[in-house]
Design a protein around this motif. Structure first.
Motif, PDB file in Angstrom:
ATOM      1  N   GLY A 137       1.381   2.852  -3.346  1.00 44.06           N
ATOM      2  CA  GLY A 137       0.223   3.630  -3.799  1.00 44.06           C
ATOM      3  C   GLY A 137       0.212   5.018  -3.182  1.00 44.06           C
TER       4      GLY A 137
ATOM      5  N   GLY B 125       0.569   8.527  -5.141  1.00 45.69           N
ATOM      6  CA  GLY B 125      -0.459   9.552  -4.912  1.00 45.69           C
ATOM      7  C   GLY B 125       0.168  10.894  -4.572  1.00 45.69           C
TER       8      GLY B 125
ATOM      9  N   LYS C 126       0.830  -1.222   0.000  1.00 44.12           N
ATOM     10  CA  LYS C 126       0.000   0.000   0.000  1.00 44.12           C
ATOM     11  C   LYS C 126       0.857   1.262   0.000  1.00 44.12           C
TER      12      LYS C 126
ATOM     13  N   ASN D 239       5.240   4.770 -11.341  1.00 44.86           N
ATOM     14  CA  ASN D 239       5.257   3.461 -10.702  1.00 44.86           C
ATOM     15  C   ASN D 239       6.603   2.782 -10.867  1.00 44.86           C
TER      16      ASN D 239
END
Ligand code: ZN
Ligand code: MN
Length: 479
Positions: free
Chosen positions: A450, A454, A447, A470
């Protein structure tokens, strides 16, 4: 007994104004609005000695409607006089069709999410619209405007096959969609081009006999129709539960209070004394005439849906949604000519475009941009020029300004950052600010990645190429 023990029976009589250039029995224009009593002639005003002449286009459009709704077409029909007095009807009769309608015994399919259901159509007949009464706000009386008198209508009468307000809405949407596809009406409900008389009755589940029905006339918004049916069905159930009886009457739906009110009762006592109009010849159609119209019909939603399922491999849901409106379907077909990405184009229509229309309380025909522009938007994402987050903002702009997506991103400076050096800089900056996330990622918490992506998106106002972000984050984290 509880509400659940009752079944609601709904029948719709749908009036649809045909978009012929001239009226049904004279050559006055059918144009909406205009100075009162400007689109009028002796026929519209029912002056003595004036004679109606049937507009052939009206027959053609009605036959089109019949064929598109799987009706049989009568080769021999006629016009009848329906006699009643009302100030907006100068002849004191409406020219309609009684026992020999032009189209009969049709059907359409609806789907409210629990499989297809067939709704039978009893008949489609042609008739003339009445004028309009404008009630003066200052109590000086009512003014008659005959511009609408003689505008051609088809009236589509369903069998009492509808069992809920949702089914009624789906059926009406289906008719609207079909009539838009075959281009016989603009179907603008806000201008009264499509309106429905709604018949509602209730009966205890398992019983055969239909209950006494009430009728709400001239309803012209989906929302009002749904609300009115629900209110009226509940009201009838309550009356019956309290030992009362339903009287057959015409009700007025009031949108503000959300209630129905009695207008006039004993509707059946009304005797229209129908008889054939002696001023008009019978309508005799040849097989050849009907076949020619059948051949000329455009591709209908069902066939488009099959094509989308097979050729573009869209899902059942997507094919159904996109073909539910001619405007969606045309937008889609124009878009994929540009972007060659049917899945993405249909997704934009189903999700963001439908949502924005819903928020604006608009219908698909009000989408301001072309399919080419939607196609360009999808292509910009596919080519890596903008992220889908930016594309959502571009779409909002397209609704506001109707500029080309490429122009919007240029003007707003929204072009995606795909420069590796620039993106790496951002990645390093975000990593240095978030040591905890690095530790989390290394401890196996995916997580955290991510979260970092963000943050980088926030830093670049959504402009960084997400695939690159990414990849670069993973490269750095693996070091
Ligand atoms: Zn006229
Ligand atoms: Mn009618």
């Amino acid at each position: 007994m509880a509400k659940e023990d009752y079944e609601v029976i709904i029948g719709l009589e749908v009036h649809c104004e045909l978009s012929t250039k001239t009226k049904i029995f004279c050559s006055c224009p059918t144009e909406f609005g205009g100075e009162p009593n400007l689109h009028c002639c002796p026929v519209c005003m029912a002056l003595p000695g004036s004679l109606p002449v049937l507009n052939e286009k009206v027959v053609e459009y009605a036959v089109k409607a019949g064929l598109a709704t799987n009706c049989s077409i009568a080769k021999n029909s006629k016009n009848d006089r329906k006699n009643y007095f009302y100030p907006d009807l100068p002849k004191s009769y409406q020219i309609s069709q009684f026992d020999l309608p032009l189209c009969y015994e049709g059907q359409v399919n609806i789907d409210i999410g629990d499989g297809e259901k067939t709704i039978r159509i009893e008949r489609i007949h042609i008739e003339e619209d009445a004028g309009k009464l404008n009630h003066d706000d200052y109590g000086r009386g009512s003014f008659v405007d005959l511009n609408r008198a003689g505008v051609p209508l088809i009236e589509v009468v369903s069998k009492p096959d509808l069992r809920s307000s949702l089914e009624a809405e789906a059926y009406l949407r289906k008719l609207k969609s079909i009539f838009e596809y075959i281009e016989i009406s603009d179907c603008k409900m806000q201008e009264g081009s499509l309106r429905a008389d709604v018949n509602v009755s209730v009966r205890k589940k398992g019983t055969e006999k239909l209950g006494t029905r009430t009728e709400m006339k001239n309803m012209s918004s989906f929302r009002s129709i749904v609300r009115a049916i629900e209110y009226e069905a509940n009201r009838q159930i309550e009356v019956i539960e309290e030992g009362g009886t339903i009287s057959q009457e015409t009700l007025r739906w009031d949108d503000v209070s959300g209630k129905t009110f009695s207008m006039r009762d004993k509707e059946d006592a009304q005797d229209y004394r129908y008889f054939p109009d002696p001023d008009l010849a019978p309508i005799i159609l040849s097989d050849e005439y009907i076949d020619n119209i059948r051949i000329g019909l455009p591709e209908l939603p069902e066939s488009r849906k099959k094509r989308y399922l097979n050729d573009y491999e869209l899902s059942e849901k997507a094919s159904e949604f996109v073909t539910s409106s001619k405007y969606y379907s045309n937008l889609f077909e124009d878009a994929i000519k540009v972007c060659n990405n049917p899945k993405s184009a249909s997704n934009w229509i189903m999700s963001d475009i439908a949502r924005i229309l819903n928020e604006k309380e608009q219908e698909p025909d009000e989408i301001p941009f072309s399919g080419e522009n939607l196609g360009e938007l999808v292509k910009l994402i596919d080519d890596g020029k903008i992220s889908s987050a930016i594309a959502k903002k571009v779409l909002v702009e397209m609704f506001e300004t109707n500029k080309k997506p490429s122009v919007i991103i240029e003007e707003k400076g929204w072009i995606q950052i795909s420069d590796e050096g620039a993106i790496k800089e951002v990645v390093l900056k975000i990593l240095s600010e978030n040591p905890q996330s690095i530790a989390d990622y290394k401890a196996g918490k995916d997580k955290a990645l991510g979260f970092l992506v963000g943050q980088a998106m926030k830093e670049t106002k959504g402009k960084a190429n997400p695939q690159m972000l990414n990849k670069l984050f993973i490269d750095e984290l693996k070091k």
